[in-house]
Design an enzyme around this catalytic site. Structure first.
Site, PDB file in Angstrom:
ATOM      1  N   ASP A 119       0.778  -1.161   0.046  1.00 10.55           N
ATOM      2  CA  ASP A 119      -0.242  -0.003   0.021  1.00 10.55           C
ATOM      3  C   ASP A 119       0.767   1.424   0.056  1.00 10.55           C
ATOM      4  O   ASP A 119       2.102   0.993   0.197  1.00 10.55           O
ATOM      5  CB  ASP A 119      -0.727  -0.056   1.132  1.00 10.55           C
ATOM      6  CG  ASP A 119       0.038  -0.221   2.478  1.00 10.55           C
ATOM      7  OD1 ASP A 119       0.391  -1.478   2.984  1.00 10.55           O
ATOM      8  OD2 ASP A 119       0.450   1.112   2.987  1.00 10.55           O
ATOM      9  N   ASP A 142       0.649   3.745   2.177  1.00 11.43           N
ATOM     10  CA  ASP A 142       0.719   4.305   3.601  1.00 11.43           C
ATOM     11  C   ASP A 142      -0.428   5.549   3.404  1.00 11.43           C
ATOM     12  O   ASP A 142      -1.515   5.621   2.672  1.00 11.43           O
ATOM     13  CB  ASP A 142       2.101   4.585   4.262  1.00 11.43           C
ATOM     14  CG  ASP A 142       1.816   4.830   5.813  1.00 11.43           C
ATOM     15  OD1 ASP A 142       1.288   3.889   6.393  1.00 11.43           O
ATOM     16  OD2 ASP A 142       2.468   5.777   6.407  1.00 11.43           O
TER      17      ASP A 142
HETATM   18  N1  LIG Z   1       1.156   1.053   5.845  1.00 12.09           N
HETATM   19  C1  LIG Z   1       1.691   0.179   6.537  1.00 12.09           C
HETATM   20  N2  LIG Z   1       2.170   0.767   7.772  1.00 12.09           N
HETATM   21  C2  LIG Z   1       2.644  -0.080   8.675  1.00 12.09           C
HETATM   22  N3  LIG Z   1       3.010  -1.476   8.551  1.00 12.09           N
HETATM   23  C3  LIG Z   1       2.540  -1.747   7.152  1.00 12.09           C
HETATM   24  N4  LIG Z   1       2.530  -3.186   6.714  1.00 12.09           N
HETATM   25  C4  LIG Z   1       2.019  -3.242   5.432  1.00 12.09           C
HETATM   26  N5  LIG Z   1       1.442  -1.946   5.252  1.00 12.09           N
HETATM   27  C5  LIG Z   1       1.772  -1.108   6.276  1.00 12.09           C
END
Ligand SMILES: Nc1ncnc2[nH]cnc12
Ligand SMILES: CSC[C@H]1O[C@H](OP(=O)(O)O)[C@H](O)[C@@H]1O
Length: 302
Positions: A219, A221
């Protein structure tokens, strides 16, 4: 087990087995720090060589990032003879160019965990040790892996991209970051964000195990303006595809690593001896059962 297993794999979110290999047996060593997250699956590669696989959150994903028994995980793998660990971790991307589905070999870490995770094998032993950690991932192994993972991804043929030399921010979780935190991590130079890379890598170093991380992006974030923030549902969508690619990469890379180790055993045990000068008192005079378990190279049980 009669034959030692020299390579271990730690699987993260979505990667709960190496089902592409031939399962041999489960082992579940009780260490001085308790049992590992899950029984360890020993499997064989097409060449017949054995690999140990451990699911970091348990095979049913029941262990949250803050509660992972990392000391037991590393100690259990070492007790099997493991000298090199290749770990996988699902991470968020803090950079536009690192897209969900991309694979990354980080070279640096920024620690944003909150001190609730035990980070050393030496607590309570009466011995102080300082491990070098300027390069958190074993540099020779990581440099070799860059080529080997690239080759494995080409061989898989799905067009998965590989990035190297990136900085991973490790947060406590289990909640994801706020938008302000995500923007701040970018300003700090972070490229990726996850919740489990520490203390795992520190403990592997203390145990003199070579260690590298293959991060798999799920992703973007929460830093992108006008985009919805990250949710577990969004992450979940891509985990299955990343796990399939991770299984292929693990099998390909470990087969090659073990073939090279026949003529170049140092590639597998790059960290052997790294703690030699890290003790603040001579280790030979210090008898301790837990330290004898994790570092029999230096310590004896009383
Ligand atoms: N955005 C994210 N923040 C922290 N850990 C993750 N693991 C996968 N995506 C994440
Ligand atoms: C399900 S997203 C958050 C979760 O996934 C990652 O786990 P791992 O590093 O073990 O793959 C992340 O660190 C969080 O624990």
């Amino acid at each position: 087990m009669s034959e030692k297993v020299s390579v271990g794999v730690i699987g993260g979110s979505g990667l709960y087995n190496l089902g592409n290999l031939t399962f041999v047996k489960h082992v579940n060593p009780e260490t001085p720090w308790g049992f590992p997250s899950s029984p360890i699956a020993i499997s064989s590669l097409p060449s017949g060589a054995l690999v140990a696989f451990l699911a970091r959150h348990g095979v049913d994903h029941s262990i949250s990032p803050s509660a992972i028994p990392s000391r037991a995980n590393i100690a259990a793998l070492k007790s099997l003879g493991v000298r090199t660990i290749i770990a996988f971790s699902a991470v968020g991307s803090l950079r536009e160019e690192i897209a969900p589905g991309d694979f990354v070999l980080p070279s640096q870490l920024i620690d944003r965990t909150k001190g609730v995770r035990p980070t050393t094998f030496f607590d309570g032993t009466g011995l102080v040790a300082h491990a070098g950690f300027s390069d958190p991932y074993s540099p020779r192994l990581a440099a070799w892996l860059a080529g080997a993972v690239e080759e494995a991804l080409k061989d898989e043929g799905r067009g998965v991209k590989l990035w190297t030399g990136k900085t991973l921010v490790v947060m406590e979780g289990p909640q994801f970051s706020t938008r302000a935190e995500s923007l701040m991590y970018r300003q700090w130079g972070g490229d990726l964000i996850g919740m489990t890379a520490l203390p795992e890598a520190k403990l592997a170093r203390e145990a003199e195990i070579s260690f590298a991380l293959i991060a798999t992006s799920t992703d973007y974030d929460a830093w992108r303006p006008h985009e919805a923030g990250v949710t577990a549902a969004e992450v979940g969508k891509i985990l299955k595809q990343n796990a399939e690619t991770s299984r292929h990469v693990a099998a390909h890379v470990i087969e090659r690593l073990l073939a090279i180790a026949d003529t170049d055993p140092a590639l597998l045990s790059e960290e052997a001896g790294c703690m030699q000068f890290g003790f603040m008192a001579p280790p030979g005079s210090h008898k301790n059962a837990a330290l004898a378990y994790i570092l029999p190279e230096y310590f004896q049980a009383p």
